[in-house]
Design a protein around this motif. Structure first.
Motif: not given
Length: 129
Positions: A56-57, A59-61, A63, A66, A69
């Protein structure tokens, strides 16, 4: 004849006692194995939870989609379990260090297959922070 009968009864009793002891030992081993399997499942769940948080981290950092990820999460779980086995082993420290470096290398190689070039270099920068 009487002595033979007594010896035969004694032999049957000792065989029965020995068999009971073997059954008790087998039951103890089975309980230990079950406990170990429970511990393995708990460990896998713990690694899955940690991998989920890390994915999740990332995926956010980075971009990530799904799909990417999810693939990253699977790679993290795979190599976390391997790393834990190495850390828990009785190998010398220098061998553990070498093996852990190999794990990082191969994990990064699998990350390269999932991430774009830009995402991978961003990931490397994140690791160095």
């Amino acid at each position: 004849m009487r002595a033979f009968t007594i010896l035969l009864l004694f032999f049957i009793c000792t065989t029965s006692i020995a068999q009971d002891q073997i059954e008790d030992q087998n039951q103890d081993l089975q309980e230990i194995t079950e406990l170990t399997e429970e511990q393995l499942e708990a460990e896998k769940k713990r690694f899955a939870d940690l991998a989920e948080q890390r994915a999740i981290l990332l995926q956010q950092e980075l971009n990530l989609s799904n799909y990417a990820s999810d693939r990253i999460k699977k790679v993290i779980i795979k190599y976390s379990i391997r790393a834990n086995k190495i850390i828990q082993s009785n190998a010398p420290a220098n061998e553990k260090t070498k093996d852990l470096s190999n794990i990082v290398y191969f994990q990064n190689e699998e990350f390269k297959k999932v991430l774009t070039v830009h995402q991978f270099y961003k990931y490397l920068k994140l690791k160095n922070i």
